[in-house]
Design a protein around this motif. Sequence first.
Motif, PDB file in Angstrom:
ATOM      1  N   GLY A 154       0.681  -1.324  -0.152  1.00  0.00           N
ATOM      2  CA  GLY A 154       0.086  -0.202  -0.070  1.00  0.00           C
ATOM      3  C   GLY A 154       0.827   1.286  -0.103  1.00  0.00           C
ATOM      4  O   GLY A 154       0.442   2.254  -0.786  1.00  0.00           O
ATOM      5  N   LEU A 155       1.764   1.469   0.780  1.00  0.00           N
ATOM      6  CA  LEU A 155       2.707   2.333   0.894  1.00  0.00           C
ATOM      7  C   LEU A 155       3.504   2.486  -0.636  1.00  0.00           C
ATOM      8  O   LEU A 155       3.696   3.611  -0.940  1.00  0.00           O
ATOM      9  CB  LEU A 155       3.778   2.166   2.041  1.00  0.00           C
ATOM     10  CG  LEU A 155       4.846   3.443   2.263  1.00  0.00           C
ATOM     11  CD1 LEU A 155       3.888   4.695   2.632  1.00  0.00           C
ATOM     12  CD2 LEU A 155       5.980   3.073   3.358  1.00  0.00           C
ATOM     13  N   ARG A 156       3.923   1.562  -1.046  1.00  0.00           N
ATOM     14  CA  ARG A 156       4.790   1.704  -2.204  1.00  0.00           C
ATOM     15  C   ARG A 156       3.821   2.164  -3.339  1.00  0.00           C
ATOM     16  O   ARG A 156       3.920   2.872  -4.331  1.00  0.00           O
ATOM     17  CB  ARG A 156       5.249   0.333  -2.852  1.00  0.00           C
ATOM     18  CG  ARG A 156       6.340  -0.086  -2.007  1.00  0.00           C
ATOM     19  CD  ARG A 156       7.194  -1.272  -2.722  1.00  0.00           C
ATOM     20  NE  ARG A 156       6.223  -2.006  -3.389  1.00  0.00           N
ATOM     21  CZ  ARG A 156       6.082  -3.421  -3.258  1.00  0.00           C
ATOM     22  NH1 ARG A 156       6.882  -4.029  -2.225  1.00  0.00           N
ATOM     23  NH2 ARG A 156       5.291  -3.892  -4.209  1.00  0.00           N
ATOM     24  N   THR A 157       2.482   1.768  -3.654  1.00  0.00           N
ATOM     25  CA  THR A 157       1.377   2.126  -4.410  1.00  0.00           C
ATOM     26  C   THR A 157       1.340   3.593  -4.152  1.00  0.00           C
ATOM     27  O   THR A 157       1.134   4.321  -5.120  1.00  0.00           O
ATOM     28  CB  THR A 157       0.229   1.376  -4.262  1.00  0.00           C
ATOM     29  OG1 THR A 157       0.750  -0.162  -4.175  1.00  0.00           O
ATOM     30  CG2 THR A 157      -0.671   1.734  -5.395  1.00  0.00           C
ATOM     31  N   ALA A 158       1.121   4.057  -2.914  1.00  0.00           N
ATOM     32  CA  ALA A 158       0.796   5.350  -2.904  1.00  0.00           C
ATOM     33  C   ALA A 158       1.835   6.262  -3.155  1.00  0.00           C
ATOM     34  O   ALA A 158       1.741   7.268  -3.842  1.00  0.00           O
ATOM     35  CB  ALA A 158       0.543   5.627  -1.222  1.00  0.00           C
ATOM     36  N   GLN A 159       3.066   5.862  -3.087  1.00  0.00           N
ATOM     37  CA  GLN A 159       4.286   6.558  -3.478  1.00  0.00           C
ATOM     38  C   GLN A 159       4.776   6.670  -4.850  1.00  0.00           C
ATOM     39  O   GLN A 159       4.786   7.687  -5.450  1.00  0.00           O
ATOM     40  CB  GLN A 159       5.454   5.883  -2.649  1.00  0.00           C
ATOM     41  CG  GLN A 159       5.745   6.386  -1.436  1.00  0.00           C
ATOM     42  CD  GLN A 159       6.826   5.314  -0.661  1.00  0.00           C
ATOM     43  OE1 GLN A 159       7.434   4.520  -1.347  1.00  0.00           O
ATOM     44  NE2 GLN A 159       7.481   5.933   0.423  1.00  0.00           N
ATOM     45  N   ALA A 160       4.290   5.528  -5.456  1.00  0.00           N
ATOM     46  CA  ALA A 160       4.382   5.426  -7.053  1.00  0.00           C
ATOM     47  C   ALA A 160       3.146   6.650  -7.615  1.00  0.00           C
ATOM     48  O   ALA A 160       3.436   7.373  -8.469  1.00  0.00           O
ATOM     49  CB  ALA A 160       4.046   4.065  -7.478  1.00  0.00           C
ATOM     50  N   MET A 161       2.034   6.647  -6.973  1.00  0.00           N
ATOM     51  CA  MET A 161       0.848   7.229  -7.430  1.00  0.00           C
ATOM     52  C   MET A 161       1.395   8.975  -7.111  1.00  0.00           C
ATOM     53  O   MET A 161       1.141   9.632  -8.153  1.00  0.00           O
ATOM     54  CB  MET A 161      -0.347   7.213  -6.810  1.00  0.00           C
ATOM     55  CG  MET A 161      -1.053   5.765  -7.274  1.00  0.00           C
ATOM     56  SD  MET A 161      -2.602   5.394  -6.308  1.00  0.00           S
ATOM     57  CE  MET A 161      -3.562   6.650  -6.635  1.00  0.00           C
TER      58      MET A 161
END
Length: 78
Positions: free
Chosen positions: A47-54
């Motif tokens: 989730g954290l990686r996804t939010a950072q990528a977004m």
Amino acid sequence: MFKRLFWMSAGFCAGVFTVMKAQAYVKANTPAPARQFLLGPDIDNVGLRTAQAMLREFNETRKARESELNKKYADRRH
């Protein structure tokens, strides 16, 4: 207004709950190589990686659009 806010909040919570349950199911019922292929090597921080990528993609797009608009409007000399 409050009905809309309530239903939007309820939908958001249902979506978060569904994603959490789906990730837990994938973690529990898939072999390690398939799980690492789907979720990456750092399974606990998907989730954290996804939010950072977004956020990173948003900032790159914003900067590109800002540059485009600056070239179009700010660089014009009358």
